[in-house]
Write an enzyme that holds these catalytic residues in place. Structure first.
Site, mmCIF file in Angstrom:
data_model
loop_
_atom_site.group_PDB
_atom_site.id
_atom_site.type_symbol
_atom_site.label_atom_id
_atom_site.label_comp_id
_atom_site.label_asym_id
_atom_site.label_seq_id
_atom_site.Cartn_x
_atom_site.Cartn_y
_atom_site.Cartn_z
ATOM 1 C CD GLU A 76 45.963 21.127 88.490
ATOM 2 O OE1 GLU A 76 46.522 22.091 88.069
ATOM 3 O OE2 GLU A 76 46.749 19.881 88.676
ATOM 4 C CB CYS A 226 63.800 23.094 82.745
ATOM 5 S SG CYS A 226 63.978 23.932 81.415
ATOM 6 C CB CYS A 233 71.619 22.117 81.116
ATOM 7 S SG CYS A 233 70.607 23.613 80.652
ATOM 8 C CB CYS A 236 68.149 18.399 81.838
ATOM 9 S SG CYS A 236 66.604 18.323 81.033
ATOM 10 C CB CYS A 242 67.513 21.024 75.348
ATOM 11 S SG CYS A 242 66.929 22.576 75.811
HETATM 12 FE FE1 SF4 Z 1 65.821 22.880 80.140
HETATM 13 FE FE2 SF4 Z 1 67.055 22.312 78.023
HETATM 14 FE FE3 SF4 Z 1 68.402 22.742 80.344
HETATM 15 FE FE4 SF4 Z 1 67.025 20.473 80.032
HETATM 16 S S1 SF4 Z 1 68.646 21.064 78.784
HETATM 17 S S2 SF4 Z 1 67.281 22.049 81.898
HETATM 18 S S3 SF4 Z 1 65.261 21.303 78.969
HETATM 19 S S4 SF4 Z 1 67.023 24.212 79.061
#
Ligand code: SF4
Length: 400
Positions: A76, A226, A233, A236, A242
């Site tokens: 870390e 992200c 996206c 995601c 989001c």
């Molecule tokens: Fe990032 Fe939102 Fe795109 Fe997901 S939807 S990758 S959280 S910007």
């Protein structure tokens, strides 16, 4: 502007933040599961990527299993300013040489800095060493407060050590997590100006039953999907929740302050040789980014000053010696996050004065072949390579 968000219509980016947050609060349980399902398939759950996150027999730990905090602590701290793929071989070498906190406490500072050489921000290594000497006699801390009292450990590193090693439900807020949260909430303030909100979001989102896996999953989402410039996206698991995606502008978040120009400085450096063929080096004071590291002496060029004059002046002021400044050995540029430096390095012949550490911890004359026993910052390592090449070429030309 109307934004379609999570099955609702909300008005304008400014207004959307508050409404999106309220909607998000209701969706945490579903979102935790979506992220963990994604992570089980796509996460960086690989012993070759994060070996400190695995049990001694090479398994990802079950929620009831603890890991040794020592290896996680070292990882870390290395990750505070260094990317995962860069720091991993350093971590592996470190754990071979200093496998326990007792080994680290007993090590000499020079050995610790040599193991850190190339990672930069050397105060991290000195603080680890100092902390190990405080902690070696008893078990490593197991509370957030006790870890935050350790030199070099802030809230996110302490949270990461505890959730990773002991599966404690404590939030983290590293760069990846901050970026994901800024986008999820379409936060209109730079994260460093809204720290309290970001900690609240990280805490509220955290899965209380699987905090270790969840914190790893958010970091992996930030690193793999992200990403800073072009988030994927379409891949995601949180796309439908989001706010930045709903606004159509994910890469506009996190919002940043206007950037300031990065200062540029020229540094004159003297590689001073004596009649025995030894070279003069000094050890920096234990402060700043490069504290405790060794280097060739030198300093900043003043406006209108020739670089040879800079080197002669700096060596007089910092070491109380007189030198004859000779040919240029190498010139190289080095960029830090907050400044850019050009090092102009000249060979110098020592004329007079016993070197004194007027602006450093100590000075010494070293045979060029022994320079590898001393920890140097990255820019100095290139100067050493240039010096060795120069001396070799000199020797060959004398033979022929
Ligand atoms: Fe990032 Fe939102 Fe795109 Fe997901 S939807 S990758 S959280 S910007």
């Amino acid at each position: 502007m109307l934004i379609h968000f999570g099955g609702f219509m909300v008005k304008g980016l400014e207004g959307s933040s508050q409404q999106c947050r309220e909607l998000l609060d209701k969706r945490w349980p579903e979102m935790r599961q979506q992220l963990l399902d994604w992570w089980e398939v796509h996460g960086r759950k690989d012993i070759a990527i994060k070996p400190w996150m695995f049990t001694a027999d090479g398994r990802w730990p079950e929620p009831h299993e603890d890991l040794s905090p020592y290896g996680i602590w070292i990882a870390e701290v290395m990750l505070q300013q260094t990317q995962l793929r860069v720091m991993r071989p350093y971590w592996e070498q470190w754990m071979l040489v200093l496998p326990t906190v007792q080994h680290l406490a007993a090590a000499e500072e020079r050995q610790v800095l040599l193991l850190w050489q190339g990672l930069g921000y050397y105060s991290r290594a000195r603080r680890l060493h100092q902390a190990a000497r405080q902690l070696a006699a008893s078990p490593l801390p197991s509370s957030l407060e006790a870890w935050q009292a350790v030199p070099g450990i802030g809230r996110t590193t302490a949270g990461s050590i505890l959730s990773s090693a002991l599966n404690r439900p404590v939030p983290i807020l590293d760069g990846n997590v901050r970026r994901v949260l800024a986008r999820l909430h379409a936060c209109l303030e730079p994260p460093h100006r809204a720290q309290a909100s970001f900690w609240q979001w990280s805490e509220a989102l955290l899965d209380p039953l699987r905090p270790r896996d969840f914190n790893q999953a958010v970091m992996d989402l930030g690193a793999l999907v992200c990403t800073p410039r072009t988030p994927s996206c379409q891949l995601c698991p949180w796309q439908s929740s989001c706010a930045a995606y709903a606004a159509g502008e994910p890469s506009h978040f996190p919002v940043k302050d206007a950037s300031k120009p990065i200062p540029f400085q020229v540094i004159g450096v003297g590689v001073v040789l004596n009649e025995a063929g030894e070279v003069l080096i000094d050890q920096r004071l234990n402060e700043g980014l490069l504290g405790g590291m060794w280097e060739f002496p030198g300093g900043k060029q003043e406006p209108g000053e020739a670089i040879e004059a800079t080197i002669a002046r700096e060596l007089r002021e910092e070491l109380a010696i007189e030198v004859q400044v000779g040919e240029q050995l190498i010139a190289l540029d080095h960029a830090y996050s907050h400044k850019k430096l050009r090092f102009v390095v000249h060979l110098c012949r020592w004329i007079a004065g016993e070197p004194k550490p007027l602006a450093s911890q100590q000075v010494c004359w070293v045979k060029p072949e022994d320079l590898s026993d001393y920890p140097f910052p990255a820019a100095n390592a290139r100067m050493i390579a240039a010096l060795i090449d120069h001396l070799r070429a000199d020797m060959l030309s004398q033979r022929s």
